[in-house]
Design an enzyme around this catalytic site. Structure first.
Site, short mmCIF file in Angstrom:
data_model
loop_
_atom_site.label_atom_id
_atom_site.label_comp_id
_atom_site.label_asym_id
_atom_site.label_seq_id
_atom_site.Cartn_x
_atom_site.Cartn_y
_atom_site.Cartn_z
N ARG A 26 0.69 -1.35 0.08
CA ARG A 26 -0.03 0.22 -0.05
C ARG A 26 0.84 1.16 -0.10
NH1 ARG A 26 -5.23 -0.09 -1.43
NH2 ARG A 26 -6.28 1.76 -0.91
N ASN B 76 -15.26 15.78 -2.16
CA ASN B 76 -16.05 14.57 -2.29
C ASN B 76 -17.52 14.65 -2.43
OD1 ASN B 76 -16.05 11.54 -2.31
ND2 ASN B 76 -17.12 11.79 -0.36
N HIS C 168 -20.95 12.52 -2.02
CA HIS C 168 -21.53 11.31 -1.24
C HIS C 168 -23.08 11.46 -1.57
CE1 HIS C 168 -21.80 7.99 1.53
NE2 HIS C 168 -22.72 8.62 2.05
N ASP D 150 -16.22 10.73 5.24
CA ASP D 150 -17.25 11.79 5.12
C ASP D 150 -17.59 12.73 5.94
OD1 ASP D 150 -17.79 9.98 2.67
OD2 ASP D 150 -19.04 8.70 3.86
N GLN E 208 -31.18 14.33 -9.69
CA GLN E 208 -31.92 15.54 -9.23
C GLN E 208 -30.74 16.34 -8.21
OE1 GLN E 208 -35.71 14.59 -7.43
NE2 GLN E 208 -36.48 13.87 -9.09
C1 GAR Z 1 -22.17 8.18 -7.10
O1 GAR Z 1 -23.34 7.90 -6.58
C2 GAR Z 1 -21.17 8.88 -6.06
O2 GAR Z 1 -22.02 9.61 -5.22
C3 GAR Z 1 -20.98 7.61 -5.01
O3 GAR Z 1 -20.52 6.65 -6.09
C4 GAR Z 1 -21.14 6.99 -7.36
C5 GAR Z 1 -20.33 6.85 -8.54
O4 GAR Z 1 -21.06 6.93 -9.67
N1 GAR Z 1 -19.85 7.77 -4.23
C6 GAR Z 1 -19.73 7.23 -3.09
O5 GAR Z 1 -20.58 6.31 -2.74
C7 GAR Z 1 -18.57 7.72 -2.20
N2 GAR Z 1 -18.81 7.47 -0.66
P1 GAR Z 1 -20.56 7.76 -11.00
O6 GAR Z 1 -19.19 6.88 -11.17
O7 GAR Z 1 -21.47 7.45 -12.07
O8 GAR Z 1 -20.17 9.14 -10.89
#
Ligand code: GAR
Length: 208
Positions: free
Chosen positions: A66, A108, A110, A151, A179
């Site tokens: 890592r 980020n 979420h 988060d 949305q």
């Molecule tokens: C999105 O819904 C984002 O909010 C989530 O992963 C998805 C990625 O979709 N992120 C998390 O859950 C982070 N904790 P995408 O590749 O189509 O943008």
């Protein structure tokens, strides 16, 4: 001009929303300098390629430890000289040194209204499964700065979305993306690019 580096792991619909918002002028004063994925098969990389955005894959699988991955990953990130790093569905733990270096310069998205349904183990579809299992009637999405926790960083923008009768996790995920996520993530970048976000005492404020 804000130089933005987008980190992705999957489909990249949030990346697409950023690309479209920059192209259409909804997001101003911003250039997408590059895209990095930890997954070479991520469709997000194709989206970047199609738009002529520099992109590359740095995968933990290609390194024996890592520490070695973290070092190479940080080198790749620094190589883009980003003003802002955007985690758009990026599912790799960010190296602590990178959090320190890019404090208040890394955001980020979420897919919940933090502090609900967030933290360790809550990502992607799991968030929507948990929300439906709890029977909540309102969900949403959050854009926040990244700090050492999962988060837990200062919240910049949130948008609520209603749960509808008969929602499946997939249907709810799509509605939250359409949305909320695809709107507030570009909006947050535009605000930052125009000096409209300030962090004071661990809280983010949007200036009018
Ligand atoms: C999105 O819904 C984002 O909010 C989530 O992963 C998805 C990625 O979709 N992120 C998390 O859950 C982070 N904790 P995408 O590749 O189509 O943008």
């Amino acid at each position: 001009m804000l130089e933005v580096l987008v980190l992705v792991s999957g489909g990249g619909t949030n990346l697409q929303a950023i690309i479209d918002a920059v192209d259409s002028g909804v997001v101003t004063n911003t250039r997408i300098a590059g895209v990095i994925s930890n997954n070479k098969n991520a469709y997000a990389l194709e989206r970047a390629e199609k738009h002529g955005i520099a992109n590359l894959c740095v995968s933990p699988k290609d390194y024996s430890s890592r520490e070695e991955f973290n070092e190479k990953f940080m080198d790749a990130v620094d190589g883009f000289r980003p003003d802002l790093i955007v985690l758009a569905g990026f599912l790799v733990v960010i190296p602590p040194a990178m959090i320190e270096k890019y404090r208040e310069r890394m955001i980020n998205i979420h897919p919940s209204l933090i502090p609900a349904f967030c933290g360790k183990g809550f990502y992607g579809l799991k968030v929507h499964e948990a929300a439906l299992a709890r029977g909540v009637k309102v969900v949403g999405a959050t854009v926040h700065f990244v700090d050492e926790g999962t988060d837990t960083g200062p919240i910049i923008l949130q948008k609520a979305v209603e749960v509808e009768q008969g929602d499946t996790p997939e249907v709810l995920q799509k509605r939250v993306m359409e949305q909320a996520e695809w709107k507030i993530l570009p909006r947050a970048i535009d605000l930052i690019a125009n000096g409209k976000v300030e962090v004071r005492d661990g809280m983010a404020y949007v200036l009018s």
